[in-house]
Design a protein around this motif. Sequence first.
Motif, PDB file in Angstrom:
ATOM      1  N   GLY A 130       0.801  -1.207   0.000  1.00  0.00           N
ATOM      2  CA  GLY A 130       0.000   0.000   0.000  1.00  0.00           C
ATOM      3  C   GLY A 130       0.838   1.262   0.000  1.00  0.00           C
ATOM      4  O   GLY A 130       2.043   1.236   0.274  1.00  0.00           O
ATOM      5  N   THR A 133       2.758   2.279   3.502  1.00  0.00           N
ATOM      6  CA  THR A 133       3.888   1.402   3.793  1.00  0.00           C
ATOM      7  C   THR A 133       5.022   1.627   2.808  1.00  0.00           C
ATOM      8  O   THR A 133       6.198   1.709   3.202  1.00  0.00           O
ATOM      9  CB  THR A 133       3.442  -0.068   3.760  1.00  0.00           C
ATOM     10  N   GLU A 184      -1.136  -3.016   3.922  1.00  0.00           N
ATOM     11  CA  GLU A 184      -0.693  -1.834   4.674  1.00  0.00           C
ATOM     12  C   GLU A 184      -0.275  -2.190   6.101  1.00  0.00           C
ATOM     13  O   GLU A 184      -0.938  -1.803   7.070  1.00  0.00           O
ATOM     14  CB  GLU A 184      -1.808  -0.788   4.702  1.00  0.00           C
ATOM     15  N   MET A 187       0.055   0.833   8.671  1.00  0.00           N
ATOM     16  CA  MET A 187      -1.094   1.643   9.074  1.00  0.00           C
ATOM     17  C   MET A 187      -1.662   1.134  10.392  1.00  0.00           C
ATOM     18  O   MET A 187      -2.741   0.534  10.447  1.00  0.00           O
ATOM     19  CB  MET A 187      -2.156   1.613   7.981  1.00  0.00           C
ATOM     20  N   TYR A 207      -6.687   5.710  -1.166  1.00  0.00           N
ATOM     21  CA  TYR A 207      -7.406   4.433  -1.193  1.00  0.00           C
ATOM     22  C   TYR A 207      -8.655   4.524  -2.053  1.00  0.00           C
ATOM     23  O   TYR A 207      -9.027   3.558  -2.732  1.00  0.00           O
ATOM     24  CB  TYR A 207      -7.742   3.981   0.228  1.00  0.00           C
ATOM     25  N   ILE A 223      -8.420  -4.277   1.596  1.00  0.00           N
ATOM     26  CA  ILE A 223      -7.226  -3.860   2.344  1.00  0.00           C
ATOM     27  C   ILE A 223      -6.851  -4.935   3.343  1.00  0.00           C
ATOM     28  O   ILE A 223      -7.711  -5.510   4.015  1.00  0.00           O
ATOM     29  CB  ILE A 223      -7.494  -2.527   3.082  1.00  0.00           C
ATOM     30  N   THR A 225      -4.293  -5.395   6.661  1.00  0.00           N
ATOM     31  CA  THR A 225      -3.348  -4.812   7.597  1.00  0.00           C
ATOM     32  C   THR A 225      -3.119  -5.781   8.748  1.00  0.00           C
ATOM     33  O   THR A 225      -4.065  -6.408   9.238  1.00  0.00           O
ATOM     34  CB  THR A 225      -3.822  -3.457   8.151  1.00  0.00           C
TER      35      THR A 225
END
Length: 358
Positions: A130, A133, A184, A187, A207, A223, A225
Amino acid sequence: MDGLSAGSRLAVGSLPHLDPAAAVQCHSRFFSEIPAWPQMTKRSARESMTRQGLAGIPGMVWGDNQRPLWTLREADTEEALELLISENQAARLDRAAFLSGEAEGFNAFLKTFKSPALPGAKAVKGQTVGPVTLGLSLLDESGKPFLRSKPHMEILVEYLFMHALWQSRQLSALGRPVVFLIDEPSMNGGFDPRAYGLSWALVESWYDSLLGRLQEEGILAGIHTCAAGPWSWVFKTPAEIFHLDAWRYGDQITAQAGEFARFTAKGGVVAWGMVPTEPSKGSFPEPAQLLTRWMDFARGLARKGAAIEEVAGRSFFSTSCGLGFSQPAMAEQAVRCLDMLVTLWQVETEDGSRLNLS
């Protein structure tokens, strides 16, 4: 969910294998509904997620230490962005293709899938790093992270879309719907873009751009994470899948039950990373223990008003993060444990249609 059913197993992507064929076989065997092309970070530094597929970024070259170096002058950033935008509009995506040695798992996946090796797959999965990152990982000519420069980040976001679209078109040629996740790990709940001179509105727009444009292509985009919550930033995006590290942080989801409920009510899917990749004292939890843990999450959401049929009916399952840094034998144990967990979950929830909370 593009023909996908509740309880589908979703691969994080990374595996500790050195042999691409063995890695593909592992994913196809244990993630038969949604196999992913395997990232094999132990093969070389160029296969890490913050270096794969970056060679086409205007102004990016590779140094002797296999680290990307930024050579673009500040005065040339606008021209570089215009170049990427025009190439994306014309669907000229080749600059964003993987180079030799960057993603051998991707090449092996495409080769394997062209044979009838995975007839039960309902979709295939791609992934890329992402913008946050990557923006923290890449440094400009003065040694500052890209995240401190709006022009640099505009180039990164446009390029990441190009690479994601290139991947997705390669995968879609295999005749299955494409699931694509933006990874990501940076995040976490403590991230604040204002520390880098940015606004939340700007970060959210990245995004919106990435996920929204992929969805326009018919791609199921989301997404991933592995960081701690809160995850309000995820729920503000157009993500259709939210893949979290539930083994470490699943208990935090009840604090955001309202956002969770709105996400699933509009069709969002939660992929629960339930199985640890680093076993405690050499052994993994029993699948029944993991099921109980997931049930606790579901009960916590139910107490705060989330519709249980939505919790169960919009759930996929996965391992937690870090599988690529384990050992191959441990990775196989983890995915076997996941397989048994999903089997138990399907029995308990009657294939996801009803959840017994008594």
